[in-house]
Design a protein around this motif. Structure first.
Motif, PDB file in Angstrom:
ATOM      1  N   LYS A 254      33.020  50.497 117.366  1.00 30.67           N
ATOM      2  CA  LYS A 254      32.188  49.766 118.327  1.00 30.67           C
ATOM      3  C   LYS A 254      32.838  49.678 119.700  1.00 30.67           C
ATOM      4  O   LYS A 254      32.169  49.836 120.722  1.00 30.67           O
ATOM      5  CB  LYS A 254      31.884  48.364 117.795  1.00 30.67           C
ATOM      6  CG  LYS A 254      30.986  47.550 118.714  1.00 30.67           C
ATOM      7  CD  LYS A 254      30.673  46.186 118.134  1.00 30.67           C
ATOM      8  CE  LYS A 254      29.818  45.375 119.100  1.00 30.67           C
ATOM      9  NZ  LYS A 254      29.507  44.026 118.561  1.00 30.67           N
ATOM     10  N   GLU A 255      34.152  49.422 119.753  1.00 28.83           N
ATOM     11  CA  GLU A 255      34.831  49.273 121.045  1.00 28.83           C
ATOM     12  C   GLU A 255      34.863  50.590 121.824  1.00 28.83           C
ATOM     13  O   GLU A 255      34.728  50.598 123.041  1.00 28.83           O
ATOM     14  CB  GLU A 255      36.264  48.763 120.833  1.00 28.83           C
ATOM     15  CG  GLU A 255      36.351  47.303 120.452  1.00 28.83           C
ATOM     16  CD  GLU A 255      35.776  46.379 121.520  1.00 28.83           C
ATOM     17  OE1 GLU A 255      36.198  46.488 122.688  1.00 28.83           O
ATOM     18  OE2 GLU A 255      34.886  45.581 121.191  1.00 28.83           O
TER      19      GLU A 255
ATOM     20  N   ALA B  29      29.736  53.456 126.879  1.00 31.34           N
ATOM     21  CA  ALA B  29      28.493  52.940 127.459  1.00 31.34           C
ATOM     22  C   ALA B  29      28.766  52.310 128.819  1.00 31.34           C
ATOM     23  O   ALA B  29      28.009  52.500 129.778  1.00 31.34           O
ATOM     24  CB  ALA B  29      27.865  51.916 126.515  1.00 31.34           C
ATOM     25  N   MET B  30      29.863  51.550 128.894  1.00 33.70           N
ATOM     26  CA  MET B  30      30.249  50.928 130.160  1.00 33.70           C
ATOM     27  C   MET B  30      30.406  51.979 131.257  1.00 33.70           C
ATOM     28  O   MET B  30      29.951  51.790 132.390  1.00 33.70           O
ATOM     29  CB  MET B  30      31.558  50.158 129.974  1.00 33.70           C
ATOM     30  CG  MET B  30      32.129  49.552 131.243  1.00 33.70           C
ATOM     31  SD  MET B  30      33.923  49.338 131.141  1.00 33.70           S
ATOM     32  CE  MET B  30      34.482  51.060 131.177  1.00 33.70           C
ATOM     33  N   ARG B  31      31.044  53.089 130.926  1.00 35.29           N
ATOM     34  CA  ARG B  31      31.269  54.148 131.908  1.00 35.29           C
ATOM     35  C   ARG B  31      29.957  54.786 132.361  1.00 35.29           C
ATOM     36  O   ARG B  31      29.809  55.173 133.528  1.00 35.29           O
ATOM     37  CB  ARG B  31      32.218  55.205 131.343  1.00 35.29           C
ATOM     38  CG  ARG B  31      33.654  54.687 131.200  1.00 35.29           C
ATOM     39  CD  ARG B  31      34.496  55.584 130.301  1.00 35.29           C
ATOM     40  NE  ARG B  31      35.797  55.007 130.069  1.00 35.29           N
ATOM     41  CZ  ARG B  31      36.916  55.312 130.739  1.00 35.29           C
ATOM     42  NH1 ARG B  31      36.874  56.242 131.681  1.00 35.29           N
ATOM     43  NH2 ARG B  31      38.058  54.727 130.466  1.00 35.29           N
ATOM     44  N   LEU B  32      28.996  54.893 131.447  1.00 31.57           N
ATOM     45  CA  LEU B  32      27.687  55.431 131.817  1.00 31.57           C
ATOM     46  C   LEU B  32      26.976  54.492 132.785  1.00 31.57           C
ATOM     47  O   LEU B  32      26.422  54.926 133.801  1.00 31.57           O
ATOM     48  CB  LEU B  32      26.824  55.641 130.566  1.00 31.57           C
ATOM     49  CG  LEU B  32      27.148  56.856 129.707  1.00 31.57           C
ATOM     50  CD1 LEU B  32      26.288  56.844 128.435  1.00 31.57           C
ATOM     51  CD2 LEU B  32      26.905  58.148 130.476  1.00 31.57           C
ATOM     52  N   PHE B  33      26.967  53.199 132.470  1.00 28.17           N
ATOM     53  CA  PHE B  33      26.346  52.225 133.368  1.00 28.17           C
ATOM     54  C   PHE B  33      27.079  52.185 134.710  1.00 28.17           C
ATOM     55  O   PHE B  33      26.460  52.051 135.763  1.00 28.17           O
ATOM     56  CB  PHE B  33      26.365  50.833 132.733  1.00 28.17           C
ATOM     57  CG  PHE B  33      25.404  50.650 131.596  1.00 28.17           C
ATOM     58  CD1 PHE B  33      24.050  50.904 131.766  1.00 28.17           C
ATOM     59  CD2 PHE B  33      25.852  50.205 130.357  1.00 28.17           C
ATOM     60  CE1 PHE B  33      23.150  50.719 130.721  1.00 28.17           C
ATOM     61  CE2 PHE B  33      24.964  50.014 129.298  1.00 28.17           C
ATOM     62  CZ  PHE B  33      23.608  50.272 129.478  1.00 28.17           C
TER      63      PHE B  33
ATOM     64  N   LEU C 182      22.285  52.432 117.403  1.00 23.89           N
ATOM     65  CA  LEU C 182      22.537  51.761 118.679  1.00 23.89           C
ATOM     66  C   LEU C 182      21.911  50.370 118.667  1.00 23.89           C
ATOM     67  O   LEU C 182      22.559  49.374 119.008  1.00 23.89           O
ATOM     68  CB  LEU C 182      21.957  52.598 119.815  1.00 23.89           C
ATOM     69  CG  LEU C 182      22.279  52.165 121.244  1.00 23.89           C
ATOM     70  CD1 LEU C 182      23.760  52.354 121.546  1.00 23.89           C
ATOM     71  CD2 LEU C 182      21.440  52.959 122.240  1.00 23.89           C
ATOM     72  N   TYR C 183      20.655  50.307 118.256  1.00 27.27           N
ATOM     73  CA  TYR C 183      19.972  49.020 118.201  1.00 27.27           C
ATOM     74  C   TYR C 183      20.547  48.118 117.108  1.00 27.27           C
ATOM     75  O   TYR C 183      20.623  46.900 117.275  1.00 27.27           O
ATOM     76  CB  TYR C 183      18.473  49.234 117.957  1.00 27.27           C
ATOM     77  CG  TYR C 183      17.707  49.736 119.170  1.00 27.27           C
ATOM     78  CD1 TYR C 183      18.146  49.454 120.463  1.00 27.27           C
ATOM     79  CD2 TYR C 183      16.550  50.486 119.016  1.00 27.27           C
ATOM     80  CE1 TYR C 183      17.448  49.917 121.575  1.00 27.27           C
ATOM     81  CE2 TYR C 183      15.831  50.945 120.124  1.00 27.27           C
ATOM     82  CZ  TYR C 183      16.292  50.652 121.394  1.00 27.27           C
ATOM     83  OH  TYR C 183      15.595  51.102 122.497  1.00 27.27           O
ATOM     84  N   GLY C 184      20.961  48.732 116.010  1.00 28.65           N
ATOM     85  CA  GLY C 184      21.519  47.952 114.909  1.00 28.65           C
ATOM     86  C   GLY C 184      22.816  47.256 115.287  1.00 28.65           C
ATOM     87  O   GLY C 184      23.139  46.182 114.785  1.00 28.65           O
ATOM     88  N   THR C 185      23.559  47.861 116.208  1.00 30.27           N
ATOM     89  CA  THR C 185      24.841  47.302 116.629  1.00 30.27           C
ATOM     90  C   THR C 185      24.711  46.408 117.855  1.00 30.27           C
ATOM     91  O   THR C 185      25.317  45.340 117.925  1.00 30.27           O
ATOM     92  CB  THR C 185      25.836  48.441 116.933  1.00 30.27           C
ATOM     93  OG1 THR C 185      25.980  49.264 115.777  1.00 30.27           O
ATOM     94  CG2 THR C 185      27.201  47.877 117.320  1.00 30.27           C
ATOM     95  N   PHE C 186      23.907  46.841 118.839  1.00 31.78           N
ATOM     96  CA  PHE C 186      23.860  46.129 120.120  1.00 31.78           C
ATOM     97  C   PHE C 186      22.517  45.445 120.404  1.00 31.78           C
ATOM     98  O   PHE C 186      22.346  44.858 121.474  1.00 31.78           O
ATOM     99  CB  PHE C 186      24.174  47.097 121.255  1.00 31.78           C
ATOM    100  CG  PHE C 186      25.550  47.702 121.160  1.00 31.78           C
ATOM    101  CD1 PHE C 186      26.680  46.957 121.506  1.00 31.78           C
ATOM    102  CD2 PHE C 186      25.737  49.006 120.706  1.00 31.78           C
ATOM    103  CE1 PHE C 186      27.950  47.504 121.419  1.00 31.78           C
ATOM    104  CE2 PHE C 186      27.011  49.564 120.620  1.00 31.78           C
ATOM    105  CZ  PHE C 186      28.120  48.804 120.979  1.00 31.78           C
TER     106      PHE C 186
ATOM    107  N   ASP D   5      27.079  43.369 127.250  1.00 35.36           N
ATOM    108  CA  ASP D   5      28.354  43.558 126.534  1.00 35.36           C
ATOM    109  C   ASP D   5      29.284  44.481 127.336  1.00 35.36           C
ATOM    110  O   ASP D   5      30.504  44.277 127.359  1.00 35.36           O
ATOM    111  CB  ASP D   5      28.101  44.162 125.155  1.00 35.36           C
ATOM    112  CG  ASP D   5      27.463  43.180 124.181  1.00 35.36           C
ATOM    113  OD1 ASP D   5      27.426  41.968 124.485  1.00 35.36           O
ATOM    114  OD2 ASP D   5      26.997  43.630 123.121  1.00 35.36           O
ATOM    115  N   ALA D   6      28.698  45.490 127.977  1.00 34.55           N
ATOM    116  CA  ALA D   6      29.499  46.425 128.773  1.00 34.55           C
ATOM    117  C   ALA D   6      30.104  45.724 129.992  1.00 34.55           C
ATOM    118  O   ALA D   6      31.256  45.982 130.357  1.00 34.55           O
ATOM    119  CB  ALA D   6      28.635  47.608 129.223  1.00 34.55           C
TER     120      ALA D   6
END
Length: 200
Positions: free
Chosen positions: A11-12, A18-22, A46-50, A59-60
């Motif tokens: 997850k991390e 994901a943070m880098r994409l945003f 993706l939806y199941g986790t976030f 979260d990002a």
């Protein structure tokens, strides 16, 4: 009873990607399809986790703050024998190195997101998070300047609140200039000029 199925990804690690994409593309410029493809996980996982894209973005932002920003603000809050100017320089030099690093997208994720926050599609929770982060940073700087004034290494006639606002404005401008391609050396020079103008 069968044990729950173990997630096939860290997850991390996924959150950092994901943070880098945003950070590179902005919230609106990053679709769920982009995230799924770049992160290498399907939409249901993706939806199941976030939960959803909005929560993943929030979260990002928190991941960015914790893993990339707070280490620099530690220079301002942890006990130190350094002068006020040295502590501020250590903090903002670190941020400039982050904003200009080749290891991450240029600029600041929070500043980039703030500039995008008036978009209709931008999540309200993220706006609240960014505003809270800004308020907390303002308080950290104000408290440090209050301490500096008490130790008389501040010019007379200045208030802690005004100086904190001034340095935050400089920091935001530096982040934008880093995104525009200014070098680490150029931006550190800007910071030094700003610190010299208020602290000598």
């Amino acid at each position: 009873m069968k044990a729950g199925r173990k997630r096939a990804f860290d997850k991390e690690v996924v959150l950092d990607k994901a943070m880098r994409l945003f950070w590179a593309n902005g919230y609106s410029g990053t679709s769920v399809a982009n995230l799924s493809s770049e992160l290498g996980i399907n939409t249901s996982s993706l939806y199941g986790t976030f939960v959803n894209k909005e929560q993943l973005f929030k979260d990002a932002l928190a991941h960015y703050q914790k893993q990339y920003v707070e280490v620099n603000y530690s220079h301002l809050v942890e006990p130190s024998n350094a002068t006020l100017k040295e502590r501020l320089q250590a903090c903002f030099y670190g941020l400039i190195e982050l904003f200009t690093s080749d290891e991450t997208p240029r600029g600041c994720l929070l500043v980039k997101s703030l500039n995008e926050s008036d978009s209709v599609a931008f999540p309200e929770d993220a706006v609240v998070y960014i505003e809270k982060s800004g308020t907390e940073t303002q308080k950290i700087l104000t408290d440090l300047f209050v301490s500096g004034i008490a130790k008389t290494d501040m010019p007379k006639g200045q208030t802690a609140e005004k100086l904190a606002t001034y340095l935050l404005s400089i920091s935001y401008g530096i982040a934008v200039q880093a995104k525009a391609g200014k070098s680490e050396e150029e931006l550190k020079s800007v910071l030094d000029h700003s610190l010299n103008s208020i602290l000598g």
